[in-house]
Design a protein around this motif. Structure first.
Motif, short mmCIF file in Angstrom:
data_model
loop_
_atom_site.label_atom_id
_atom_site.label_comp_id
_atom_site.label_asym_id
_atom_site.label_seq_id
_atom_site.Cartn_x
_atom_site.Cartn_y
_atom_site.Cartn_z
N UNK A 132 0.84 -1.20 0.00
CA UNK A 132 0.00 0.00 0.00
C UNK A 132 0.88 1.26 0.00
N UNK A 133 1.93 1.22 0.81
CA UNK A 133 2.81 2.38 0.91
C UNK A 133 3.62 2.55 -0.38
N UNK A 134 3.98 1.45 -0.99
CA UNK A 134 4.69 1.55 -2.27
C UNK A 134 3.75 2.09 -3.36
N UNK A 135 2.48 1.69 -3.28
CA UNK A 135 1.49 2.25 -4.21
C UNK A 135 1.37 3.76 -3.99
N UNK A 136 1.31 4.15 -2.71
CA UNK A 136 1.16 5.57 -2.35
C UNK A 136 2.33 6.40 -2.91
N UNK A 137 3.54 5.86 -2.74
CA UNK A 137 4.72 6.57 -3.23
C UNK A 137 4.65 6.75 -4.75
N UNK A 138 4.31 5.68 -5.42
CA UNK A 138 4.25 5.75 -6.89
C UNK A 138 3.19 6.76 -7.32
N UNK A 139 2.06 6.76 -6.61
CA UNK A 139 0.94 7.65 -6.95
C UNK A 139 1.36 9.11 -6.85
N UNK A 140 2.16 9.45 -5.84
CA UNK A 140 2.57 10.84 -5.64
C UNK A 140 3.92 11.17 -6.27
N UNK A 141 4.56 10.18 -6.88
CA UNK A 141 5.87 10.42 -7.49
C UNK A 141 7.00 10.50 -6.49
N UNK A 142 6.83 9.85 -5.35
CA UNK A 142 7.88 9.82 -4.32
C UNK A 142 8.72 8.55 -4.48
N UNK A 143 9.96 8.64 -4.03
CA UNK A 143 10.77 7.43 -3.85
C UNK A 143 10.47 6.89 -2.46
N UNK A 144 10.37 5.58 -2.33
CA UNK A 144 9.98 4.96 -1.06
C UNK A 144 11.09 4.06 -0.56
N UNK A 145 11.52 4.32 0.67
CA UNK A 145 12.46 3.42 1.33
C UNK A 145 11.78 2.86 2.57
N UNK A 146 12.06 1.60 2.87
CA UNK A 146 11.54 0.96 4.09
C UNK A 146 12.76 0.60 4.92
N UNK A 147 13.28 1.53 5.75
CA UNK A 147 14.54 1.29 6.44
C UNK A 147 14.40 0.38 7.66
N UNK A 148 13.18 0.19 8.14
CA UNK A 148 12.95 -0.64 9.33
C UNK A 148 11.51 -1.15 9.24
N UNK A 149 11.20 -2.22 9.97
CA UNK A 149 9.81 -2.68 9.96
C UNK A 149 8.89 -1.55 10.43
N UNK A 150 7.80 -1.34 9.72
CA UNK A 150 6.77 -0.36 10.11
C UNK A 150 7.18 1.09 9.89
N UNK A 151 8.28 1.30 9.15
CA UNK A 151 8.73 2.66 8.87
C UNK A 151 8.90 2.81 7.35
N UNK A 152 8.33 3.90 6.82
CA UNK A 152 8.53 4.22 5.40
C UNK A 152 9.03 5.65 5.30
N UNK A 153 10.07 5.86 4.52
CA UNK A 153 10.59 7.20 4.26
C UNK A 153 10.34 7.51 2.79
N UNK A 154 9.56 8.57 2.56
CA UNK A 154 9.20 8.97 1.21
C UNK A 154 10.02 10.21 0.84
N UNK A 155 10.67 10.16 -0.30
CA UNK A 155 11.44 11.30 -0.78
C UNK A 155 10.70 11.93 -1.96
N UNK A 156 10.45 13.23 -1.85
CA UNK A 156 9.76 13.96 -2.93
C UNK A 156 10.83 14.57 -3.83
N UNK A 157 10.97 14.09 -5.04
CA UNK A 157 12.08 14.56 -5.87
C UNK A 157 11.90 16.01 -6.31
N UNK A 158 13.02 16.63 -6.60
CA UNK A 158 13.03 17.96 -7.19
C UNK A 158 12.81 17.76 -8.69
N UNK A 159 11.77 18.39 -9.22
CA UNK A 159 11.46 18.16 -10.65
C UNK A 159 12.27 19.11 -11.51
#
Ligand code: ZN
Length: 208
Positions: free
Chosen positions: A181-208
């Motif tokens: 779901x979180x990977x879908x969310x990232x793709x939907x908003x154009x973010x890069x998604x990292x899962x550095x730990x269980x239950x944690x997602x870090x989304x990076x919003x790229x500079x266009x």
């Protein structure tokens, strides 16, 4: 979550009906069964986390540590859904960042939603969202390009254990996210998604 039509009945536990979206794989409480604002607030007052409690700080460090590793010095952030005792904001301030607070119940500061931020934290909050698609649109709007959104919520994994899952039992938890779901969310908003730990997602919003 994704607002796609066509969710299906997933499970009923003790009169509570859960639905599953086949598109983004989130599981959610049937909308007419969401708690009222009064019931929510009563529940939040019962679960007050002590900002100085070392166990609670260790819990928050699961998000704070990988986020701090990625932030340049002296950034400006927002703790979205900070609750009554903003422990995470304190930890991020100790690391040299500015942190504004917003919470619909405990810090209803509209001014905090009129800025843009280098980072936003949202810990143990997204599972309370009654309108997650709208909330994530708002978070995307509040986040500057080149910024980070840090999410912490228990990822939903094993369907067979859902009924017994402690996270499900909290009456204020109305939406549950799988990693997909979180990977879908990232793709939907154009973010890069990292899962550095269980239950944690870090989304990076790229500079266009
Ligand atoms: Zn969906």
């Amino acid at each position: 979550m994704c607002t796609a039509p066509g969710s299906r009945a997933f499970l009923e536990v003790g009169g509570r009906h859960y639905r599953r979206c086949e598109h983004c794989h989130c599981t959610f409480v049937r909308p007419d069964q969401r708690p009222s604002a009064e019931a929510e607030l009563a529940e939040y007052r019962r679960h007050h986390n002590d900002a100085q409690d070392p166990g609670y700080r260790r819990h928050l460090a699961q998000l704070a540590t990988p986020l701090l590793q990625r932030l340049p010095p002296a950034q400006s952030g927002l703790d979205y859904g900070c609750g009554p005792g903003p422990a995470l904001a304190g930890m991020l301030r100790e690391a040299g960042h500015a942190v504004a607070l917003y919470d619909p119940f405990f810090q209803p500061d509209a001014g905090a939603l009129a800025q843009r931020y280098d980072f936003i934290t949202c810990t143990e909050v997204a599972e309370h969202f009654h309108h997650p698609a709208d909330e994530f649109l708002r978070l995307n709007r509040l986040l500057r390009p080149g910024g980070w959104l840090g999410l912490m919520t228990r990822f939903q994994t094993d369907d067979a254990r859902f009924a017994q899952w402690h996270y499900r039992r909290d009456p204020t938890h109305v939406v549950f996210y799988r990693e997909a779901t979180l990977r879908w969310l990232a793709e939907h908003h154009g973010w890069a998604c990292e899962i550095p730990a269980p239950n944690v997602a870090l989304m990076y919003k790229p500079v266009l």
